[in-house]
Write an enzyme that holds these catalytic residues in place. Structure first.
Site, mmCIF file in Angstrom:
data_model
loop_
_atom_site.group_PDB
_atom_site.id
_atom_site.type_symbol
_atom_site.label_atom_id
_atom_site.label_comp_id
_atom_site.label_asym_id
_atom_site.label_seq_id
_atom_site.Cartn_x
_atom_site.Cartn_y
_atom_site.Cartn_z
ATOM 1 C CB SER A 124 -8.053 3.993 2.804
ATOM 2 O OG SER A 124 -7.277 3.314 3.763
ATOM 3 C CE LYS A 173 -3.996 1.906 2.547
ATOM 4 N NZ LYS A 173 -4.988 1.667 3.605
ATOM 5 C CB SER A 192 -8.725 1.366 5.755
ATOM 6 O OG SER A 192 -9.325 2.586 5.484
#
Ligand code: GLN
Length: 487
Positions: A143, A68, A167
């Site tokens: 997210s 990420k 997330s």
């Protein structure tokens, strides 16, 4: 032959027996990355120069994965999906990445996220919107939107994520895969771009529970650079996945899933709840005790406001270092105040700016007691209530969200009543630092839906084993997104 849809254990076996090489895996993963970039816009960076690595007895060696983009990666662009860091190349790796490097894992891309982890839609990255691989008209949720899209599309068996409110666990649900955040501090936060430090967790998105155990077994560990990390050397997540659930007790929270609240709801929400209650029945048949537990509705209703106040306050403080002076593109101006203003005005999306306004407000001396301190007190009450529940139960089992992935064009989404808690209850896992895992539980409107299992702090082995047992029973492990026909 395609390999990237396989599990970590299968890939390891293939590598060790010489049926495939790490170079071949990396090549396939990079090719798939480009396909998925076209379709879902999942990545900030694709590392086209990535090469295979040595295969050792470490299960992750030689296998590609995604990081990420709010994880610091040495010498590799790390943006947090924000214009304020669009050119930032860190000189160090996040501790979790160091551990994955040491295991011989091969990173092949950096995945897009909602800017700095804020927002739950996968629509605020500076590189644009992430699209759900099951139906590109829909959200991945956020997210960890890029990580979810990539893992669900079979780019690699896992990608890292971060979770401040949900997330990891919500995008995993929308994309039909597994999302696990371990107990707070089990994985060092060093090198993760902070959102709200007291709520931030690192974790992973995979296609089955055992893979999640393997990756977190590697990412975890006490770290002198994160004083909230703790020594987990006696925690062995993979070994804990035995499937033996004798005597295990689960519960759900009446106020969150009570059917009476949804009497007049639409078809999708009804099917979502049916799916959930079917899982509950299956759990009972498997031998779990499953009880209904009640929590004060007033306390529960405070959840979203408490989350917003605490997370906005913390992020306002944490991101005050993004001035464009130390890193990020320089703002224009004759003096440093104007330069900072210009950098921040141009750099942050409107959603983040709104959060900064509220965060600053609740932290102001005259408001702090009324908002920030009270929010902390209510957080404590909620956590205490959950800890009480964990005295009697191994885990709480609840549905994730109020249905399958929502449309990106929000005007197409049906607005249902009383769904706030269904959408937001995962935040309790962050309030308490509880280990929490989402696994797929079937389909509604041909799209994946999921359940979540959350247990007490430091009880990760138990939580993963329960998830593993339920996963086996439900049979939705190792899903790869199949595009649903557009109408
Ligand atoms: N949707 C929540 C938020 O916007 C959670 C995000 C997260 O877990 N990082 O804050």
């Amino acid at each position: 032959m395609s390999y990237m849809d396989k599990s970590i254990e299968e890939l390891h076996e293939l590598l060790v027996s010489g049926k495939v090489t790490s170079d071949e895996l990396v090549k396939e993963s990079l090719e798939k990355s480009h396909e998925v970039q076209e379709k879902c816009n999942a990545f900030v960076t694709i590392l086209d120069d990535a090469k295979g690595g040595e295969v050792t007895d470490n299960l992750l060696s030689g296998i590609p994965y995604g990081v990420k983009d709010n994880y610091s990666t040495k010498g590799i662009l790390s943006t947090g999906s924000s214009n304020t860091l669009k050119d930032y190349v860190p000189f160090f790796d996040a501790t979790a990445v160091v551990h994955l490097n040491e295991a011989g894992a091969i990173k092949v891309n950096k995945t897009a996220l909602d800017e700095f982890g804020m927002g739950g839609t996968g629509t605020t990255a500076h590189t644009g919107v992430q699209r759900n691989p099951w139906d590109t008209r829909r959200m991945c949720s956020g997210s960890s939107s890029g990580s979810a899209a990539a893992v669900a599309s079979g780019v690699y068996p896992y990608a890292t994520g971060s979770d401040t409110g949900d997330s990891i666990r919500k995008p995993a649900a929308y994309c039909g895969i597994v999302g696990y955040k371990p107990t707070y501090g089990m994985i060092s936060r060093y090198g993760l771009f902070p959102y709200a430090s007291s709520l931030d967790h690192l974790g992973v998105l995979t296609r089955n529970v055992r893979d999640a155990a393997i990756v977190v077994d590697t990412m975890k560990g006490i770290d002198k650079n994160d004083m909230t990390s703790w020594d987990s050397k006696d925690v062995h997540l993979l070994e804990a996945c035995t499937g033996n659930i004798k005597g295990k007790k689960l519960c759900y929270i009446k106020e969150i899933v009570d059917r009476d609240k949804f009497k007049n709801c639409g078809k999708e929400l009804k099917e979502h709840l049916d799916n959930y209650y079917n899982v509950i029945e299956k759990c009972k048949k498997m031998g779990f005790t499953v009880d209904e537990v009640s929590v004060d509705q007033v306390l529960l209703n405070a959840l979203p406001s408490v989350y917003n106040i605490i997370s906005y306050a913390e992020v306002t403080s944490n991101l005050s270092n993004l001035t464009g002076i130390i890193f990020g593109p320089r703002g224009e101006g004759d003096n440093y105040i104007d330069m900072m203003k210009d950098h921040r005005t141009k750099g942050f999306s409107p959603l983040i700016k709104r959060r900064f306004v509220i965060g600053s407000y609740v932290l102001q001396k005259e408001n702090q007691e009324r908002y920030f301190r009270n929010a902390q007190r209510v957080r404590r009450l909620l956590v205490d209530r959950w800890k009480e529940i964990f005295k009697d139960y191994d885990a709480v089992i609840l549905p994730v969200a109020s249905g399958p992935a929502k449309f990106l064009d929000t005007s197409k989404n049906v607005q249902e009543e009383n769904t706030t808690l269904l959408e937001e209850h995962l935040q309790i896992g962050n309030f308490g630092g509880f280990p929490s895992i989402t696994i797929p539980s079937g389909f509604v409107s041909d799209l994946p839906v999921a359940i979540n299992i959350t247990g007490n702090c430091y009880d990760d082995e138990n939580v993963l084993n329960i998830a593993y047992a339920i996963e086996k029973e439900l049979g939705y492990a190792n899903q790869i997104a199949k595009e649903v026909k557009h109408d």
